[in-house]
Structures are given as structure tokens and as C-alpha cells.
Design a protein around this motif. Sequence first.
Motif, short mmCIF file in Angstrom:
data_model
loop_
_atom_site.label_atom_id
_atom_site.label_comp_id
_atom_site.label_asym_id
_atom_site.label_seq_id
_atom_site.Cartn_x
_atom_site.Cartn_y
_atom_site.Cartn_z
N ARG A 255 1.00 -1.32 0.01
CA ARG A 255 -0.05 -0.02 -0.15
C ARG A 255 1.01 1.07 0.21
O ARG A 255 0.63 2.22 -0.70
CB ARG A 255 -1.03 0.03 1.14
N SER A 256 1.98 1.22 0.63
CA SER A 256 3.01 2.42 0.78
C SER A 256 3.55 2.61 -0.63
O SER A 256 3.54 3.66 -1.20
CB SER A 256 3.88 2.01 1.94
N ARG A 257 3.80 1.54 -1.13
CA ARG A 257 4.50 1.51 -2.60
C ARG A 257 3.43 2.31 -3.50
O ARG A 257 3.65 3.16 -4.59
CB ARG A 257 4.92 0.27 -3.17
N LEU A 258 2.31 1.78 -3.38
CA LEU A 258 1.00 2.20 -4.30
C LEU A 258 0.93 3.83 -4.02
O LEU A 258 0.62 4.63 -5.15
CB LEU A 258 -0.20 1.42 -4.19
N GLU A 259 0.95 4.30 -2.64
CA GLU A 259 0.86 5.80 -2.37
C GLU A 259 2.01 6.47 -3.15
O GLU A 259 1.66 7.52 -3.38
CB GLU A 259 0.74 5.69 -0.91
N ASP A 260 3.03 6.10 -2.94
CA ASP A 260 4.34 6.70 -3.54
C ASP A 260 4.25 6.68 -4.94
O ASP A 260 4.33 8.04 -5.44
CB ASP A 260 5.58 5.85 -2.79
N ARG A 261 3.92 5.78 -5.45
CA ARG A 261 3.55 5.88 -6.79
C ARG A 261 2.68 6.85 -7.64
O ARG A 261 2.77 7.44 -8.39
CB ARG A 261 3.35 4.56 -7.71
N LEU A 262 1.57 6.90 -6.77
CA LEU A 262 0.41 7.66 -7.23
C LEU A 262 0.76 9.02 -6.96
O LEU A 262 0.57 10.09 -7.68
CB LEU A 262 -0.93 7.40 -6.47
N GLU A 263 1.76 9.37 -5.89
CA GLU A 263 1.99 10.82 -5.56
C GLU A 263 2.87 11.23 -6.51
O GLU A 263 2.92 12.55 -6.91
CB GLU A 263 2.70 10.59 -3.96
N HIS A 264 4.04 10.40 -7.06
CA HIS A 264 4.78 10.94 -7.89
C HIS A 264 4.13 10.94 -9.18
O HIS A 264 4.51 12.05 -10.01
CB HIS A 264 5.95 9.41 -8.19
#
Length: 140
Positions: free
Chosen positions: A65-74
Motif C-alpha cells: 500500500r505504501s508503494r502504491l501511495e508513493d507511485r500515485l503521489e509521484h
Amino acid sequence: MDSSLVDQQQQQQQPRPDHLAQDRIDLMEKKIERRPTREELEDHNVLKKTNVAPALQAKELELERSRLEDRLEHMLERRPTREELEEHNVLKKTNVAPALQAKELELERSLLEDKLEHMLERRPTADKLLEQHILTPEDC
């Protein structure tokens, strides 16, 4: 009636405890046979497909979930601005409310069609262009 006969009838009507236990065992065996496999449960998203120990599955989910949030934020940081989209003709430059933009586009198209029709009506014929020496007989 004979009391021994009554006792026998009562015993026949009431299932014996060991017979009840066997019925329950049989029922459980049937249910276990019909139980879906782990792969079927994973295919139906009942279980997560993972090779991680159960104690670490919550951490794995949190990391994913953290990876997904980081990718979305990027991706949101790299998202083009409205002005950039208008410059590339992805969005139309308009001051009209979004609910009315389709009607505005329809009206613009209608006005353009009317203007084109009017210009075609005023277009000179081939005979007039021949008289004015704009066209030659070979052009017609």
C-alpha cells in the motif's frame, strides 16, 4: 402392552448416541470433500496470493500500500497543469461551466457549419470564373 415391547419401540425411535456421532463424522467428511482448494480461494480473492509467512502478511500488505501511495503521489506531481493541457489542445480554453461545455462545442460547430454554408452559397460558378479569366476551359 408389554413394557419390554414399549422399551424396544422407544429405543428404535431414538437414535443411538454412537450413530449420531457417525452421522456428524460423515457430514463433516462430505463438507471437507467439497471444500474449495487454496488456489480456488485465491482465484476468487478470498485469500491473498502470497509466499510470505502469515505473521508477515500484514506488513507485506502495508508495504504494498505504501508503494502504491508513493507511485500515485509521484504521478500526481508529474501531472501536467491545465495550461499545459490547453496548449497541447487536450483541453479547450473556455470560461464556461463544465456542465455547459458540450453545448458550447455544439453551438460552435453549428455556427461554423452555417458560416461554411453561407460561403458556399456566395461562391462564384465555374462560368463566372471563366468570364473573369480565372479559370481556363481546360480547368473545367
